[in-house]
Design a protein around this motif. Structure first.
Motif, short mmCIF file in Angstrom:
data_model
loop_
_atom_site.label_atom_id
_atom_site.label_comp_id
_atom_site.label_asym_id
_atom_site.label_seq_id
_atom_site.Cartn_x
_atom_site.Cartn_y
_atom_site.Cartn_z
N GLU A 50 -54.90 -4.88 -33.35
CA GLU A 50 -55.51 -5.24 -34.81
C GLU A 50 -56.00 -6.66 -34.94
N ILE A 51 -55.57 -7.65 -33.96
CA ILE A 51 -56.02 -9.06 -33.77
C ILE A 51 -57.27 -8.80 -33.09
N LEU A 52 -57.43 -8.01 -32.13
CA LEU A 52 -59.07 -7.94 -31.67
C LEU A 52 -60.04 -7.43 -32.69
N LEU A 53 -59.51 -6.43 -33.49
CA LEU A 53 -60.48 -5.88 -34.39
C LEU A 53 -60.79 -6.77 -35.51
N MET A 54 -59.87 -7.57 -36.14
CA MET A 54 -59.88 -8.39 -36.89
C MET A 54 -60.89 -9.47 -36.64
N TYR A 55 -60.76 -10.01 -35.50
CA TYR A 55 -61.60 -11.10 -34.81
C TYR A 55 -63.03 -10.44 -34.72
N ALA A 56 -63.27 -9.30 -34.43
CA ALA A 56 -64.51 -8.75 -34.20
C ALA A 56 -65.36 -8.43 -35.43
N GLU A 57 -64.58 -8.01 -36.67
CA GLU A 57 -64.94 -7.86 -37.78
C GLU A 57 -65.51 -9.26 -38.39
N GLN A 85 -51.49 -15.39 -40.87
CA GLN A 85 -52.37 -16.34 -41.56
C GLN A 85 -53.72 -15.79 -41.26
N ALA A 86 -54.11 -15.13 -40.42
CA ALA A 86 -55.24 -14.51 -40.14
C ALA A 86 -55.41 -13.25 -41.22
N LEU A 87 -54.36 -12.54 -41.47
CA LEU A 87 -54.21 -11.56 -42.52
C LEU A 87 -54.53 -12.04 -43.97
N ALA A 88 -54.01 -13.16 -44.14
CA ALA A 88 -54.26 -13.94 -45.52
C ALA A 88 -55.75 -14.18 -45.54
N TYR A 89 -56.39 -14.71 -44.71
CA TYR A 89 -57.43 -15.42 -44.54
C TYR A 89 -58.78 -14.00 -44.86
N GLN A 90 -58.25 -13.03 -44.35
CA GLN A 90 -58.93 -11.55 -44.43
C GLN A 90 -59.09 -11.30 -45.77
N GLU A 91 -57.76 -11.40 -46.68
CA GLU A 91 -57.87 -11.00 -48.12
C GLU A 91 -58.76 -11.96 -48.63
N LEU A 92 -58.65 -13.24 -48.25
CA LEU A 92 -59.55 -14.14 -48.98
C LEU A 92 -60.94 -14.31 -48.75
N GLU A 93 -61.39 -13.21 -47.87
CA GLU A 93 -62.74 -12.76 -47.34
C GLU A 93 -63.11 -14.36 -46.55
N LYS A 136 -53.78 -13.45 -56.72
CA LYS A 136 -53.68 -13.09 -55.37
C LYS A 136 -54.41 -14.01 -54.32
N ALA A 137 -55.37 -14.63 -54.89
CA ALA A 137 -55.94 -15.66 -53.97
C ALA A 137 -55.12 -16.85 -53.69
N GLU A 138 -54.27 -17.27 -54.80
CA GLU A 138 -53.42 -18.29 -54.82
C GLU A 138 -52.37 -17.82 -53.85
N VAL A 139 -51.84 -16.79 -53.72
CA VAL A 139 -50.71 -16.26 -52.85
C VAL A 139 -51.08 -16.44 -51.35
N MET A 140 -52.48 -15.85 -51.21
CA MET A 140 -53.00 -16.06 -49.72
C MET A 140 -53.02 -17.36 -49.22
N GLN A 141 -53.80 -18.18 -50.17
CA GLN A 141 -53.74 -19.49 -49.80
C GLN A 141 -52.56 -20.33 -49.43
N TRP A 142 -51.55 -19.84 -50.42
CA TRP A 142 -50.04 -20.45 -50.20
C TRP A 142 -49.80 -20.06 -48.86
N ILE A 143 -49.99 -18.60 -48.27
CA ILE A 143 -49.60 -18.15 -46.98
C ILE A 143 -50.31 -18.94 -45.91
N VAL A 144 -51.45 -19.28 -46.17
CA VAL A 144 -52.30 -19.78 -45.05
C VAL A 144 -51.64 -21.48 -44.79
N ASP A 145 -51.33 -22.00 -46.07
CA ASP A 145 -50.86 -23.31 -45.92
C ASP A 145 -49.30 -23.32 -45.24
N GLN A 146 -48.50 -22.38 -45.53
CA GLN A 146 -47.31 -22.06 -45.06
C GLN A 146 -47.38 -21.92 -43.55
N MET A 147 -48.24 -21.15 -43.03
CA MET A 147 -48.37 -20.83 -41.69
C MET A 147 -48.82 -22.24 -41.00
#
Length: 525
Positions: free
Chosen positions: A408-415, A225-233, A183-194
């Motif tokens: 959702e963007i505002l709340l992801m940012y706030a978190e 990309q932000a959603l993938a970063y969130q999954e990576l914490e 899962k972490a590799e998929v999320m990093q791949w998404i970050v890089d793709q974006m």
């Protein structure tokens, strides 16, 4: 299950994409939505948009079971009562059946669409070989758009099954041979793709695009990309990506939460990614719909005669409703829930003081009658019968589906800021209070992470499983152990569909896996 067609009229796209030369009557020969490569003249770069239109069609034509399965495990929504599709109700209780057709369908349809996205990329690349001048940059943009849509499918798969294949080819034998990525590799791949896609994409809101209104932009890619970063914490990554969206200054919350999820709110300044549907305002003829019936009440008296009812498969949870009443919510509660008299009576029997604004008649005049399967239905998937096109009676016919929105963007940012990230735009308090202001509730200060999670619960309930993903990311298992459910770490991910295990066993050799995947792809195509 997603409909299989040989020829699909892409009317919704040809009508909306006004700057293209494609008319409503044009057809693109497709197999499962995949453009027939033999029909394309790659030397005619004016047709380069056609594979992109095919990709958007693939993105929007979801099987009815997909959003239900992605969302049902959260504490914001239940599966409805017993009866038809019992394994779906069992999934809501965290009892998983690896043989259940919905699991296999979600896997197959997502991967099939990924392969078709990859075909569309290859087609654009073939056009690019003959492109000159501005058409070269246009080709890069189109490839990036499709890559963003492809990333969304991978995001869903990894959040559902944890370790999954990253597929970037339409003949993915070698990728399957390499085995699933974590899962972490998929999320990093998404970050890089974006990161690769963002420089090529339009710097504007999706609804500002004139070539493909509502299409992917730089900010859609940043959101995924932000959603993938969130999954990576990686909360600094979340703050940076969402902060760039906020700093754009062009996005805003739609003024009416109720209408946001209905036709007046389509392609608003709040939308970053939206599935588009239409019957083009015509009483009959071609249409591109999503099947919303599973979300709707199975008994109602519509304000507009002959409008069809739903199936009752997606029920806002009693826990969420009580949470919202305790908070003094009104606009978000009456928008998100279709109440029955029986449901109101059960709330009162549970000792809940039901506010006077709650009844079984919607703001738009539809009466939600009692029905056996559920006490409530989802208001976010409801289209008032008076907003249906004359002559069209399907439940929710022509309604768009919001996938990612600015709230959702505002709340992801706030978190992210409350989790220790450096603020790159506004404060966490400001971000949360923008959302609360639209909801008509008072501002708060000194926002904590739990405050944000509660706000996300109130704002994003019943939307694509967002609540569930938050809870498992934060290990808040106790929230999922409600109404007799017992959740543990072992329940986080669905089991692989047995049909996939049989076709692609974990102990298979690389050659075997390669052969089997090619056989699967041949069957899909």
């Amino acid at each position: 299950m997603k409909r299989i067609e040989t020829t699909v009229i892409l009317g919704v796209f040809s009508m909306l994409f006004l700057a293209t030369a494609i008319s409503c009557s044009d057809k693109l020969d497709t197999r499962e939505g995949q453009l027939n490569t033999g029909d394309l003249d790659y030397t005619n770069t004016s047709d380069m948009i056609q594979p992109v239109i095919g990709a958007y069609y693939e993105f929007s034509t979801r099987g009815w079971e997909e959003p239900l399965l992605l969302g049902v495990r959260g504490d914001d929504v239940n599966a409805g009562g017993e009866g038809d599709q019992q394994p779906f109700s069992a999934t809501d209780q965290f009892t998983y059946d690896k043989d259940y057709w919905m699991y296999n369908s979600l896997w197959n349809v997502h991967y099939n669409d990924i392969v078709n996205m990859n075909t569309a990329i290859l087609q654009v690349e073939s056009f690019k070989e003959f492109a000159e001048g501005n058409d070269i940059a246009k080709a890069d943009q189109y490839i990036s758009e499709i890559s963003v849509l492809r990333a969304w499918f991978h995001l869903n798969l990894a959040r559902t099954w944890e370790n999954v294949f990253i597929i970037t080819s339409n003949q993915p034998g070698s990728e399957v041979e390499a085995g699933p990525a974590s899962k972490a590799e998929v999320m990093q791949w998404i970050v890089d793709q974006m990161n690769e896609a963002i420089p090529n994409l339009p710097d504007m809101r999706p609804n500002q695009r004139t070539d493909i209104p509502g299409g992917v932009t730089k900010y859609t890619a940043l959101a995924i990309q932000a959603l993938a970063y969130q999954e990576l914490e990686d909360y600094q990554g979340v703050a940076t990506s969402t902060g760039e969206i906020i700093n754009n200054g062009g996005f805003s919350l739609y003024n009416d939460f109720y209408q946001l999820f209905k036709k007046p709110g389509e392609l608003s300044d709040e939308s970053l990614l939206e599935m588009q549907y239409s019957d083009f305002g015509q009483e009959s003829g071609g249409e591109v719909y999503h099947l919303y019936a599973p979300f709707g009440p199975s008994n109602w008296t519509p304000a507009r005669e002959n409008a069809s009812s739903g199936w009752g498969f997606y029920e806002p949870s009693m826990k969420w409703i009580e949470f919202m009443i305790d908070r003094g919510e009104e606009r978000r509660l009456e928008t998100s829930v279709l109440f029955t008299d029986r449901g109101i009576a059960v709330l009162e029997a549970n000792g809940v003081s039901v506010p006077g604004f709650i009844d079984n008649t919607t703001e738009s005049g539809d009466v939600i009658n009692d029905y056996a399967r559920a006490l409530f239905a989802s208001g976010k998937h409801y289209l008032p019968s008076v907003q249906l096109t004359d002559g069209r009676n399907d439940y929710g016919a022509g309604k768009n589906s919001l996938v990612i929105r600015y709230a959702e963007i505002l709340l992801m940012y706030a978190e992210a800021v409350t989790q220790g990230a450096s603020a790159s735009a506004i404060s966490a308090d400001e971000a949360v209070n923008l959302v609360r202001e639209r909801a008509g509730i008072s501002s708060i200060s000194g926002v904590t992470t739990q405050d944000v999670i509660d706000e996300k619960f109130a704002e994003l309930a019943m939307e694509w499983g967002k609540r569930y993903y938050d809870l498992i990311r934060l290990d808040q298992y106790d929230e999922l152990s409600y109404d007799g459910r017992n959740f543990s770490a072992a329940n986080e991910y669905l089991p692989y569909p047995q049909a996939q295990v049989d076709a692609l066993p974990l102990n298979a050799t690389a050659v075997d896996r390669n052969t089997v995947m090619n056989e699967i792809l041949n069957q899909l195509n």
